[in-house]
Design an enzyme around this catalytic site. Structure first.
Site, PDB file in Angstrom:
ATOM      1  N   ARG A  30       0.905  -1.301   0.007  1.00 46.58           N
ATOM      2  CA  ARG A  30       0.025   0.024   0.027  1.00 46.58           C
ATOM      3  C   ARG A  30       0.799   1.340  -0.002  1.00 46.58           C
ATOM      4  O   ARG A  30       0.479   2.259  -0.561  1.00 46.58           O
ATOM      5  CB  ARG A  30      -1.019  -0.063   1.109  1.00 46.58           C
TER       6      ARG A  30
ATOM      7  N   LYS B 162     -19.506 -17.926   0.381  1.00 42.21           N
ATOM      8  CA  LYS B 162     -20.841 -17.749   0.430  1.00 42.21           C
ATOM      9  C   LYS B 162     -21.628 -16.905  -0.556  1.00 42.21           C
ATOM     10  O   LYS B 162     -20.908 -16.057  -0.971  1.00 42.21           O
ATOM     11  CB  LYS B 162     -21.242 -17.384   1.770  1.00 42.21           C
TER      12      LYS B 162
ATOM     13  N   GLY C  57     -10.154  -9.953  -1.595  1.00 48.73           N
ATOM     14  CA  GLY C  57      -9.314 -10.329  -0.838  1.00 48.73           C
ATOM     15  C   GLY C  57      -8.540 -11.900  -1.027  1.00 48.73           C
ATOM     16  O   GLY C  57      -7.409 -11.924  -1.588  1.00 48.73           O
TER      17      GLY C  57
ATOM     18  N   GLY D 242     -13.368  -4.261  -0.147  1.00 45.75           N
ATOM     19  CA  GLY D 242     -14.759  -4.063  -0.008  1.00 45.75           C
ATOM     20  C   GLY D 242     -15.065  -2.815  -0.989  1.00 45.75           C
ATOM     21  O   GLY D 242     -16.185  -3.027  -1.518  1.00 45.75           O
TER      22      GLY D 242
HETATM   23  P1  AMP Z   1     -14.957 -15.253   0.083  1.00 46.43           P
HETATM   24  O1  AMP Z   1     -14.247 -14.392   1.384  1.00 46.43           O
HETATM   25  O2  AMP Z   1     -16.386 -15.247   0.321  1.00 46.43           O
HETATM   26  O3  AMP Z   1     -14.441 -14.842  -1.093  1.00 46.43           O
HETATM   27  O4  AMP Z   1     -14.480 -16.842   0.493  1.00 46.43           O
HETATM   28  C1  AMP Z   1     -13.272 -17.285   0.326  1.00 46.43           C
HETATM   29  C2  AMP Z   1     -13.061 -18.355   1.222  1.00 46.43           C
HETATM   30  O5  AMP Z   1     -13.962 -19.486   0.540  1.00 46.43           O
HETATM   31  C3  AMP Z   1     -11.780 -19.262   1.294  1.00 46.43           C
HETATM   32  O6  AMP Z   1     -11.266 -19.135   2.418  1.00 46.43           O
HETATM   33  C4  AMP Z   1     -12.075 -20.430   0.839  1.00 46.43           C
HETATM   34  O7  AMP Z   1     -11.574 -21.504   1.254  1.00 46.43           O
HETATM   35  C5  AMP Z   1     -13.561 -20.622   0.953  1.00 46.43           C
HETATM   36  N1  AMP Z   1     -14.270 -21.758   0.004  1.00 46.43           N
HETATM   37  C6  AMP Z   1     -14.034 -21.725  -1.359  1.00 46.43           C
HETATM   38  N2  AMP Z   1     -14.440 -22.951  -1.773  1.00 46.43           N
HETATM   39  C7  AMP Z   1     -15.232 -23.422  -0.984  1.00 46.43           C
HETATM   40  C8  AMP Z   1     -15.856 -24.875  -0.580  1.00 46.43           C
HETATM   41  N3  AMP Z   1     -16.246 -25.560  -1.271  1.00 46.43           N
HETATM   42  N4  AMP Z   1     -16.349 -25.270   0.752  1.00 46.43           N
HETATM   43  C9  AMP Z   1     -15.949 -24.366   1.642  1.00 46.43           C
HETATM   44  N5  AMP Z   1     -15.217 -23.324   1.742  1.00 46.43           N
HETATM   45  C10 AMP Z   1     -14.616 -22.837   0.484  1.00 46.43           C
END
Ligand code: AMP
Length: 394
Positions: A35, A198, A354, A375
């Site tokens: 940064r 999610k 991220g 974000g």
């Molecule tokens: P996000 O912060 O929503 O982009 O989520 C990133 C996280 O999603 C990472 O830490 C991954 O390990 C997790 N992730 C990706 N695929 C899966 C999966 N099939 N089951 C559980 N967690 C997952």
């Protein structure tokens, strides 16, 4: 509109909101200076054009007033080296001494102010506090993309005290350019690749992107909510049951708009959430009870690669599987490589958020642009107006 390249900074004092929220170790050493490096061209441009620079930033999340571990003084040495000048420091971001230091600044000199968040007025967007910051400068510049989605005193409120003399720095303008290039001027076919844990955090992004893309690829943990919505068996995979209807609606919207909606057909399933778990390859909608999908399978990778290879614009956010675990990172690696391959053949690719940024760094792949503001970037893709951007453009 005036900008950093056409403005005459001669003898002006420019207060620049930078994002110096860098990680420090227990010895207060900077462990990742990305940064700070990002802000250097903006600072040097002002100095070379005859202006003096006053830098303000937050660092960490101090609770009640000043805390040693969140002091920006830990950055002085590094910043002085990078700018090749002795950076001055004000151990309070407002007050008489700071006003005096700012008043004495000569063209080319740099003054770093202490952590803005030592005052709760900063995050509250307090106008009187913003006014105090504004009073020590002639020009306001926002170069902190990472906090542009917050209406804080230094990121948005301060702008009203500079009706004319306000502008973006290079970090901000490059981020905005790259996101506009994708969302507004993206060449077709335009493909969005979404992954991560999610659906809940991404549903607004999905809805907004459906109006813009030709192809929407879904991977990661969020795929299972869609697969369940289509009647599949997902075993113990991550699912958000309360979003099944939302998922169905998104798929219907895609159909109506003629957007190709790609959901994985196969998955690498595990008997527990562990790198050393037993693994088996199965159809994404036929996961045995007790098993969970942790990565996309080879058939899916093949399909996704073909779509990516035929795209002119690609937006990627979120890993395809649990890429932190070696045994479940293959899908993310292959998709990252496909995006890099497509980029080398002329596609424009933007990666943000991220974990996808972490993946790009981990696998050392080349894309057109990597967004630094998680974000803030996600809010732009949701179609929101960022307070930090609106305050300058108004
Ligand atoms: P996000 O912060 O929503 O982009 O989520 C990133 C996280 O999603 C990472 O830490 C991954 O390990 C997790 N992730 C990706 N695929 C899966 C999966 N099939 N089951 C559980 N967690 C997952």
């Amino acid at each position: 509109m005036q900008n950093i390249d056409n403005y005459d900074f001669t003898n002006k004092k420019v207060i620049v909101r930078v994002d110096f929220n860098v990680p420090l170790n227990n010895n207060f050493e900077i462990t990742d200076d990305t940064r700070i490096r990002a802000a250097i061209p903006t600072i040097q441009k002002i100095r070379e054009s005859g202006g003096a620079v006053i830098l303000m930033s937050h660092l960490g999340r101090p609770k009640e007033g000043p805390e040693e571990k969140f002091s920006l003084k830990h950055l002085i040495t590094d910043l002085s080296e990078k700018l090749d000048t002795d950076v001055q420091f004000a151990d309070d971001c407002i007050g008489n001494q700071t006003t005096e230091k700012a008043a004495n600044l000569k063209p080319g000199e740099v003054l770093l102010l202490e952590n803005l968040r030592f005052y709760k007025e900063e995050t509250k967007g307090d106008e009187a506090f913003a006014k105090k910051l504004a009073e020590i400068a002639d020009v306001y510049m926002n170069d902190a993309f990472g906090t542009a989605h917050r209406a804080h005193a230094s990121t948005a409120i301060i702008a009203k005290f500079f009706p004319v003399n306000k502008m973006f720095g290079y970090v901000m303008s490059n981020e905005l350019k790259s996101i506009n290039k994708v969302l507004k001027e993206g060449e077709k076919p335009f493909t969005a690749v979404l992954g991560g844990a999610k659906v809940s955090g991404k549903i607004e992004i999905i809805n907004h992107l459906l109006d813009k893309v030709d192809n929407l690829i879904i991977g990661g943990g969020m795929m299972f909510t869609f697969i369940k919505a289509m009647g599949g068996n997902v075993g113990n995979s991550l699912v958000e049951d309360d979003l099944i209807d939302t998922a169905k609606k998104a798929m219907k919207k895609a159909e109506k708009l003629g957007v190709n909606f790609y959901i994985p057909s196969d998955t690498v399933a595990a008997d527990k959430f562990d790198n050393d778990a037993e693994k088996q390859l199965c159809q994404a909608g036929e996961i045995p009870d007790g098993w969970m999908g942790l990565d996309i399978g080879p058939e899916t990778i093949h399909t996704f690669k073909q779509v990516i290879e035929n795209s002119a614009t690609i937006l990627w956010n979120g890993p395809m599987g649990v890429f932190e675990m070696e045994n479940f990172e293959n899908g993310t690696i292959e998709i990252a490589k496909a995006i890099a391959g497509s980029t080398s053949k002329g596609a424009y690719s933007l990666v943000g958020g991220g974990d996808s940024v972490a993946a790009v760094n981990k696998y050392n792949i080349k894309v057109s642009y990597v967004s630094t503001g998680g974000g803030a970037m996600l809010e732009l893709i949701e179609g929101k107006t960022l307070p930090g951007v609106a305050a300058i453009e108004k």
